[in-house]
Design an enzyme around this catalytic site. Structure first.
Site, PDB file in Angstrom:
ATOM      1  CG  HIS A 194      -3.528   3.241   2.372  1.00  0.00           C
ATOM      2  ND1 HIS A 194      -4.164   2.918   1.192  1.00  0.00           N
ATOM      3  CD2 HIS A 194      -3.441   2.090   3.083  1.00  0.00           C
ATOM      4  CE1 HIS A 194      -4.434   1.630   1.192  1.00  0.00           C
ATOM      5  NE2 HIS A 194      -4.017   1.102   2.322  1.00  0.00           N
ATOM      6  CG  ASN A 208      -7.072  -0.879   1.693  1.00  0.00           C
ATOM      7  OD1 ASN A 208      -6.382  -0.567   0.716  1.00  0.00           O
ATOM      8  ND2 ASN A 208      -6.562  -1.239   2.854  1.00  0.00           N
ATOM      9  CB  CYS A 248      -0.947   0.002   1.187  1.00  0.00           C
ATOM     10  SG  CYS A 248      -1.993  -1.427   1.209  1.00  0.00           S
TER      11      CYS A 248
HETATM   12  N1  ACO Z   1     -18.281  -8.457  10.622  1.00  0.00           N
HETATM   13  C1  ACO Z   1     -18.642  -8.697  11.879  1.00  0.00           C
HETATM   14  N2  ACO Z   1     -17.742  -8.952  12.856  1.00  0.00           N
HETATM   15  C2  ACO Z   1     -16.453  -8.965  12.510  1.00  0.00           C
HETATM   16  C3  ACO Z   1     -16.010  -8.714  11.209  1.00  0.00           C
HETATM   17  C4  ACO Z   1     -16.988  -8.470  10.235  1.00  0.00           C
HETATM   18  N3  ACO Z   1     -16.677  -8.204   8.947  1.00  0.00           N
HETATM   19  N4  ACO Z   1     -14.660  -8.787  11.170  1.00  0.00           N
HETATM   20  C5  ACO Z   1     -14.266  -9.061  12.416  1.00  0.00           C
HETATM   21  N5  ACO Z   1     -15.337  -9.182  13.234  1.00  0.00           N
HETATM   22  C6  ACO Z   1     -15.387  -9.475  14.658  1.00  0.00           C
HETATM   23  C7  ACO Z   1     -14.161 -10.184  15.148  1.00  0.00           C
HETATM   24  O1  ACO Z   1     -14.260 -11.566  14.890  1.00  0.00           O
HETATM   25  C8  ACO Z   1     -14.179  -9.854  16.605  1.00  0.00           C
HETATM   26  O2  ACO Z   1     -15.093 -10.724  17.235  1.00  0.00           O
HETATM   27  P1  ACO Z   1     -14.763 -11.295  18.703  1.00  0.00           P
HETATM   28  O3  ACO Z   1     -14.676 -10.072  19.579  1.00  0.00           O
HETATM   29  O4  ACO Z   1     -15.924 -12.164  18.976  1.00  0.00           O
HETATM   30  O5  ACO Z   1     -13.460 -11.997  18.557  1.00  0.00           O
HETATM   31  C9  ACO Z   1     -14.790  -8.445  16.638  1.00  0.00           C
HETATM   32  O6  ACO Z   1     -15.432  -8.254  15.365  1.00  0.00           O
HETATM   33  C10 ACO Z   1     -13.772  -7.360  16.860  1.00  0.00           C
HETATM   34  O7  ACO Z   1     -12.674  -7.640  16.016  1.00  0.00           O
HETATM   35  P2  ACO Z   1     -11.454  -6.645  15.884  1.00  0.00           P
HETATM   36  O8  ACO Z   1     -10.456  -7.193  14.931  1.00  0.00           O
HETATM   37  O9  ACO Z   1     -10.999  -6.215  17.236  1.00  0.00           O
HETATM   38  O10 ACO Z   1     -12.214  -5.420  15.225  1.00  0.00           O
HETATM   39  P3  ACO Z   1     -11.659  -3.993  15.013  1.00  0.00           P
HETATM   40  O11 ACO Z   1     -12.507  -3.013  15.650  1.00  0.00           O
HETATM   41  O12 ACO Z   1     -10.166  -3.920  15.244  1.00  0.00           O
HETATM   42  O13 ACO Z   1     -11.869  -3.808  13.440  1.00  0.00           O
HETATM   43  C11 ACO Z   1     -10.600  -3.967  11.429  1.00  0.00           C
HETATM   44  C12 ACO Z   1     -11.274  -4.730  12.540  1.00  0.00           C
HETATM   45  C13 ACO Z   1     -11.637  -3.139  10.699  1.00  0.00           C
HETATM   46  C14 ACO Z   1      -9.988  -4.955  10.455  1.00  0.00           C
HETATM   47  C15 ACO Z   1      -9.530  -3.036  12.037  1.00  0.00           C
HETATM   48  O14 ACO Z   1      -8.714  -3.757  12.919  1.00  0.00           O
HETATM   49  C16 ACO Z   1      -8.670  -2.404  10.999  1.00  0.00           C
HETATM   50  O15 ACO Z   1      -9.127  -1.601  10.197  1.00  0.00           O
HETATM   51  N6  ACO Z   1      -7.362  -2.703  11.009  1.00  0.00           N
HETATM   52  C17 ACO Z   1      -6.454  -2.127  10.063  1.00  0.00           C
HETATM   53  C18 ACO Z   1      -6.651  -2.819   8.775  1.00  0.00           C
HETATM   54  C19 ACO Z   1      -5.943  -2.134   7.658  1.00  0.00           C
HETATM   55  O16 ACO Z   1      -5.932  -0.938   7.578  1.00  0.00           O
HETATM   56  N7  ACO Z   1      -5.372  -2.946   6.794  1.00  0.00           N
HETATM   57  C20 ACO Z   1      -4.779  -2.550   5.616  1.00  0.00           C
HETATM   58  C21 ACO Z   1      -3.627  -1.582   5.768  1.00  0.00           C
HETATM   59  S1  ACO Z   1      -2.380  -1.846   4.641  1.00  0.00           S
HETATM   60  C22 ACO Z   1      -3.037  -2.306   3.225  1.00  0.00           C
HETATM   61  O17 ACO Z   1      -3.946  -1.650   2.810  1.00  0.00           O
HETATM   62  C23 ACO Z   1      -2.544  -3.521   2.524  1.00  0.00           C
END
Ligand code: ACO
Length: 338
Positions: free
Chosen positions: A261, A291, A120
């Site tokens: 990004h 993304n 990215c």
């Molecule tokens: N729908 C419903 N529930 C979900 C989903 C979904 N799509 N995805 C995860 N969950 C659940 C998880 O299983 C977890 O459940 P649990 O508590 O029972 O275990 C709960 O939601 C919370 O999960 P977290 O991972 O803590 O959720 P968070 O608030 O951190 O959000 C997310 C997840 C959106 C992926 C976030 O961590 C994020 O944006 N991280 C950065 C990702 C990113 O930017 N990646 C790319 C950057 S570099 C590039 O672009 C290649």
């Protein structure tokens, strides 16, 4: 490309082009595919819908469309391009790279062309390469493309990743200033930390774990430790921006637009608050595009131009971050051709 005697000069950011595939996938469609809801996706990421490539479209098709848009808008002949860089992590093939193919598809005969993979952050690294070549006097004009077809490496059964990623391509023109007044491309902050590759990766398909019949499908797709990447992204957005501004002798008040990004609305909100830039100066289009990895910054820049948010002469801070882990920030004045 052949370089004769060299004359140092400034590089300028003079054009942007964009392309996203026609097919729109909504959160409602994902609700049918995995255990998720529109409410969860919107609240946790800010994404409402994303564009997905057609079955017969690959990364070069997306990239070529963005390049054609750029050449049209800037009135540039393909023969005037000396260098074509394509930042991508989803090339059509292991090799050949995308860039020579896109060069031929867009009429840039014999252009110097290569791919660059910094995931990215790749588009930021590409802008740095092009700027360096222009300012060293090696070339006059470069096209830098960010293009990805992430839908091909998404595990559509993994709700933690399939709701985030999408497809698209954007392209910019970096060219010599020819003595015209202007600030040009002001500076860069590039970096990496390879100590935790598994935070965001595709484990199989490379030389360490080639794809063989025993390799699970999930290992050929994006896998992510979302919380760690979230922590890294919010920290690096703030640190990299601050470093670059300090090096340039500027403050955040000098910045007209932040184009970061487009990974997650909460990352952008959190970081922009800590950077101290007002929300109206922060470009966001991830609600409609998701993304798109290396395409996300040029796509956001193109949209800002189209909506009038990107004014001629604006000083733009661009910040990319991603797998590697890698990051890259570019500070440039937007100086479109008259
Ligand atoms: N729908 C419903 N529930 C979900 C989903 C979904 N799509 N995805 C995860 N969950 C659940 C998880 O299983 C977890 O459940 P649990 O508590 O029972 O275990 C709960 O939601 C919370 O999960 P977290 O991972 O803590 O959720 P968070 O608030 O951190 O959000 C997310 C997840 C959106 C992926 C976030 O961590 C994020 O944006 N991280 C950065 C990702 C990113 O930017 N990646 C790319 C950057 S570099 C590039 O672009 C290649």
């Amino acid at each position: 490309m052949a370089a004769g005697p060299r004359t140092p000069r400034r590089a300028r950011l003079t054009g942007v082009g964009a392309y996203v595939p026609e097919r729109v996938m909504t959160n409602a469609e994902l609700e049918v595919m995995v255990d998720t809801t529109d409410e969860w996706i919107l609240a946790r990421t800010g994404i409402r819908e994303r564009h997905i490539a057609a079955g017969d479209q690959a990364t070069t098709d997306l990239a070529a469309a963005a390049v054609r848009d750029l050449l049209d808008r800037t009135g540039t002949a393909p023969s005037d391009i000396d260098l074509l860089i394509i930042a991508t992590t989803t090339p059509d093939y292991v090799f050949p790279p995308c860039a020579p193919l896109v060069g031929t598809m867009t009429g840039m005969d014999s252009v110097a062309a290569f791919d660059l993979n910094a995931v990215c952050s790749g588009f930021m690294y590409g802008m740095a390469q092009a700027t360096g070549m222009v300012e060293a006097g090696l070339i006059r004009r470069a096209v830098v493309v960010g293009a990805d077809t992430l839908s091909r490496i998404i595990n559509w059964e993994d709700r933690a990743t399939c709701v985030l990623f999408a497809d698209g391509a954007g392209a910019v023109m970096i060219e010599a200033d020819d003595g015209a007044p202007g600030t040009g491309v002001v500076g860069f902050d590039l970096g990496s930390d390879g100590s935790t590759p598994g935070d965001l990766w595709v484990p199989a398909g490379g030389t360490r774990t080639p794809i063989t019949p025993g390799v699970p499908h999930a290992d050929t797709c994006i896998q992510m430790n979302g919380r760690e990447v979230f922590r890294f992204a919010t920290r690096i957005l703030v640190e990299s921006s601050a470093r670059l501004l300090r090096e340039a002798g500027l403050t955040i008040d000098d910045i007209d637009l932040l184009v970061a990004h487009q990974a997650n609305e909460r990352i952008l909100d959190h970081a922009s608050e800590r950077i101290g830039i007002p929300r109206e100066k922060v470009v966001m289009n991830l609600d409609r595009l998701g993304n798109t990895s290396s395409a996300s910054i040029p796509l956001a820049l193109a949209e800002a131009r189209d909506t009038g948010v990107l004014a001629d002469g604006a000083l733009v801070l661009m910040v990319g971050f991603g797998a590697g882990l890698t990051w890259g920030s570019v500070l440039a004045r937007w100086e479109p051709r008259p």
